[in-house]
Every structure is written in C-alpha cells, then in structure tokens.
Design an enzyme around this catalytic site. Sequence first.
Site, PDB file in Angstrom:
ATOM      1  CG  ASP A 128     -50.551  37.649 -15.451  1.00  0.00           C
ATOM      2  OD1 ASP A 128     -50.513  36.917 -14.457  1.00  0.00           O
ATOM      3  OD2 ASP A 128     -50.925  38.845 -15.410  1.00  0.00           O
ATOM      4  CB  ILE A 129     -55.880  37.712 -16.564  1.00  0.00           C
ATOM      5  CG1 ILE A 129     -56.253  36.287 -16.995  1.00  0.00           C
ATOM      6  CG2 ILE A 129     -57.037  38.668 -16.803  1.00  0.00           C
ATOM      7  CD1 ILE A 129     -57.377  35.672 -16.195  1.00  0.00           C
ATOM      8  CD  GLU A 162     -53.235  37.235 -11.404  1.00  0.00           C
ATOM      9  OE1 GLU A 162     -52.608  38.283 -11.224  1.00  0.00           O
ATOM     10  OE2 GLU A 162     -53.570  36.490 -10.466  1.00  0.00           O
TER      11      GLU A 162
END
Length: 683
Positions: free
Chosen positions: A552-553, A595
């Site tokens: 996950d960003i 994301e």
Amino acid sequence: MSYEKENTWNTSPLNCIDITAWEQFHSNISNLLDISIAVYDAKGFEVYPSNREDSLYAALKENAKYRELYQKAYVKVITRALERGETYIYRCFTNQYIFAVPVTLDNNISLAIVGGHAYLDKSDYRKFLDENEEVGLGIPRLHDIEADLKILPSRAFFAKPNTIRNIAVPFLRNLYQKGYYEREYFQLKTLLQATTPLDTKKDKREIYKNLFNTLAVLFDIDSVAIMEKDEQGIYRPYVAFGRKSDTISKWTLPESAEIVKMIKEIRKPARYDGSFDLKKIGLGNEITSLHILPMSICDDVSGLLCIFNTDVSKKNINLISLLANQLSMVIEGIRREEIIKKRVSGLDTLGEIYRDIAPVLNQEELYDTILERSIELVGAEKGSLMTFNEKSDTLSVKAARGINKSILEGLKIRVGEGISGMVVEKGNPVIVKDIESEPFGRKNRSRYKTGSFVSIPLKVDSRMIGVINISDKIGGEVFSEEDMHLLFSFSYYASVVLERGTYYRMTKELKTIAVTDSLTGVVNRRYFQERLLEEVERSRRYNEPFTLFMIDIDDFKVLNDRYGHLAGDEVLRKVAHVIRDVVRSIDVVARFGGEEFTVILPNTRKKASIVTAERIRTGVELARFMNGRIPPEESLTVSIGIAEFPTDASVIEDIIDKADKALYMAKAKGKNRIREYSVNAYY
C-alpha cells in the site's frame, strides 16, 4: 407439478407460501434469463428445484463423488452470500460460474437463490475434462454436453444476479409475508410473460407489439417507440405504437447525440420533460415528456425503449428497464438465428465446407482454402481472393486459381475501380452474365472461357474484409442467381474465419490487454484472482509454498489532494514500475485496487521473500519524479504485508486476509515498513 418438486417444497420452511404463484414466477424468470435457478436453505439443501437443469450437472450428479463436490460448492457459495448479505459469485470445480443471491425472510429463515452453471469460455470446459480424465461419461455423451454448454459473455452473466436481486428476491419475500399487492404481482408476472417469447413466436415485431400492449395495460402508457441502431450508427424507430406513433416513427437519434452518449455511459434510464430539451433532440410540441431506457447487450446499447407523454414512477421505470435489457438479449438471439438460417439456406454443403476451413490457422493457407472451396461450390475453374486495406483504400490479391498469381501480386485496385472495387464500395454481390456487354467490361478477355462472372464481398457486419471473384463455369454456362446466393452464404462463414485468423495472430496482444490494468501496466485484479487460484491448486498438488505481498502506498490521499489526480496517476505508475523491476519474471504483480498492489511469489517461503520486499520498499523510497507534476524532493514510501501459503492460510480467501492484516500491522507501526503475518519483528 411433479411429486418430487411438491414434496421438497412442502417439507421446507416455505410450506406456507403460495406455491402456484412462485412456480409461475420461477418458470418465467428462469426462461427470461435463460439460466437455471433453484432455491436453497441456509444449510445448502434444495427447497425448490430448477426447471431447466444444466446438462453437465445432470450428467455428473449421477456420480456420488461429483454430487458431493456440487453440494460442497453450493454450501460454500450460499454461506458466503448469507454471511456477506450480498450476491456471491464462485467458479466451482467444473470451472462453471455459479452465484447465490441471499434472501432473508425473517429472523429465523434465510434462503439463497442459486443459479448460473455457465462458462465464460469453452476452454474452461475442456480444461475441466483434461484435469478429470476419470470423469467416465464416454466420448459421445461429452460431445453432446459440449454442444449444449451455456457460454455467456462475462458482462451478460454478471448482470443476471442483479436481475434476480431486484425482481425475484422482493417477490419471494412478499409471498412469504403474504403482503404482496395484487397489482404489483400482476404487473411483474405479466411483464415477465411479455418479455419471454414462446418457441412458436419468433417474430420480433410481434414480440414488440406484445410488449407495448402489456405496458399500455399495466402502466397506462401513451406512446412507445423501440429504436434500433442501423449501420450508420443512427437509432431509428423499428416499431412505434400509441397515439403519437405517426410523429415518433419519423424521429431519429444519431449515436453522437449527447443524450445517447450519456445513456451509453451511465447505462440507466433518462427522463426529459422540458420543451426546450425535447425540441433540442428533434421532438415537436406534441411530445411533452420522454423516458429513454437503454436495451443493452454486453458493452453495446443495441436499442432504446422510448416512452412518450406518460408519467411513470421511478420504481416502474427501473422494473421495465431490467426487463428491457433481458428482452434485448432475446431479440439478439432471434436475430442471429434468422441470419444463420438465411445464410445457410438449408444447404448441408455449406456446413461441410465450413468444417473444412475452420481448423486452418495459417493465413496464406486459409486464403487458398477459402478460394478453392468457393470455386468448387459453384463448379467453376478460375477465381481470385482479394483483401481490403482500409489505410490505403485498396484491394490486393492474396490467392488465385487458373491465373498466374505472380502476374497479380503487384496489382492494387482502388475502391470504386472495376467490378471488385465497386463491390467493396457498395458492399453488395454482383453477378454478370456477359462481362463484355457491361459498360465496365473489358474486351480483351481471351484467357477466360466465358463472359460470366461473380464477385462476392467478404465482410463482418458492415466492415469490409475483401472480395472473392469467380469465373468460368466448368460446363461453360453462365452463373445463376442460385450460384450467387450460395457463394454469398458461404462468404459469411469465410469472413468469420478470416477475421478469426486475424485475431489468432493478435492473441497474445489481446490477452495482454484483457488482463492488464490500463493505468499501471501490471495485471488487473480479475487476472490476479485467477492466478492466485491456480497457485493455490499448484501448491496443494505439488506441496510447494508461495508467498503473497500486499503493498500500500503510504499517504497516497495526501499526495493526491496536494498535487491532483493526474499526479496520483504518476505515483501509481512509478510504484508499479519499481515493483516490476525488482521481482522475478515468474512473479505476478497486480493492481489490487486504488493505491494497493499485490505480488504472488511462487515456490517462495516468507523468510526468503523479505529480501525482495525490502528491495521494493527501498526502491520506492529512492524513487524521484523528474519533469512531472510532483516535485523531485517529494518522497514516496510503501508499507508491505507478507503471508505464506499454506503456513499462514489454507484457503484462498485467508491468504489475502492474512497478508492484509500484516499490511495493517506495518501501517500501525509507522508505515514505510515490512511486516510478516504472525511474526513480531518488522523490517
């Protein structure tokens, strides 16, 4: 009604329901959707059977092993649907897709409507047979089953549970509660019957007329038009009924009109009742209101159901819209059936020739085979096959018989030039009794025995592919109208096979497009789920582990809000690029959603995968944006959760869940970290 059906119903929790009302409804909705559906209780026991049993299911359930596998699949899909309170779609052990739609009747009784038994691709059936050699049904029966398989485009299949949820679930609840209103019951039953044509009633105009009469009675409809799209992309009334039928029968809507673009985009009904808006789309003062309902087939809005000068409630519009979409599929099936009958014209010869050319995949060989079969079909000696190049607007020779091909190889014929060019321009076949008597005929034709000539277009729908030219009947006679019609029928099959040959060459590219996320270039979630299922099966079969990353960003929303959505797209592409650069060629990188990314690492244990995870983390941290919307000094980080199959999870859903929990732990510990599931240390 059979004793078995009555018995299963009467011994179920539903014995207080009006069985006659449900039986009629069940039959209508099943016929309309053209799939099998049955009602099950929460434990997976059938309480009302299907009235159209799938042929593969009917054959396999004779075997105790497969009967048990089906039961397990039903229990699984029903349990998931009831737990989540929403439709659950599942690919069972036969590779068929089934779905369960939950129905809560009261605090004590929950049911599920189970349906489907459909393949999205015939290769899934063959894959099932390859993996189950002991199926033991015999070759003849397997061929019969394959001929009867339900193959549906994914969009068409996934729309069916939605129709069940919106129509069948409320109906079943109302029956149980004994609170259904007579008018609503009558409306629903009558609409279902109107949009489910009988085998004896295949005329499209009659079906439309029956639908209008039903709408007029049920909803007091003033006027209706059913618009169909022509080859020029213009929607024209195929039929118009009601008081304003003369006016609306002359109305057209181009595909480029804003109203059509909007309806095709949102795939929902639209209402217009302002005089300015109505005049803007070409309707005069006689029309005071308009409801437009799309008639969709897969990705194409093939028709528009338009209701004029009538106030229809949103609830009723939504009901009519659902059934309009199903009706469009019925009409499409009738249309295709009519085309096939017309093309074949009852001649078995065409089917035999088609079977000859169908297996040929080499394009050059395919040109020669199609030309040879065309010549044989009408008893001729000479001919040529030319293909059309849309870019240069010219025809070129790809195959020739009775004529030296080397002489013709450099020949280019423009659209409109000669007979072949005219056939491409007009799109219609041409038969010439004596070419020298025609204004476009050539006098110097000593290499031909006769002046009779046939030229047939090769096209798919309205798109030109090429032309077949045939000359010189073996007996010296002229070509007849029957010859032309026979060749024209064959050209339909030839065009399809040629088109298939083109797509065959593009298979790898098309498959890549179908499974790739268009923004990041990594595979999409659907393909990831298929690969994950394959990896689980491989792991079980060969006792080999694999590892799953959930990535996950960090603070993606902050970057998105600060620099805009286009900058956010740059971030997603950058992270995808870093991940692909780090992992092996056998690893599967996918965009999971938003994301989030995920990576499957086959034959890899969790401990060994940490090196790869750390390379991804540091690679993202060191990444910089140059000449973009994000300043170069802006830093970017990711958090990574790791889980191993089967050490951390024994089923496919749990491995995703465990990796996701590890990701959550990495986030909770401060982000820009790697966390293994159930391991205290983090990196």
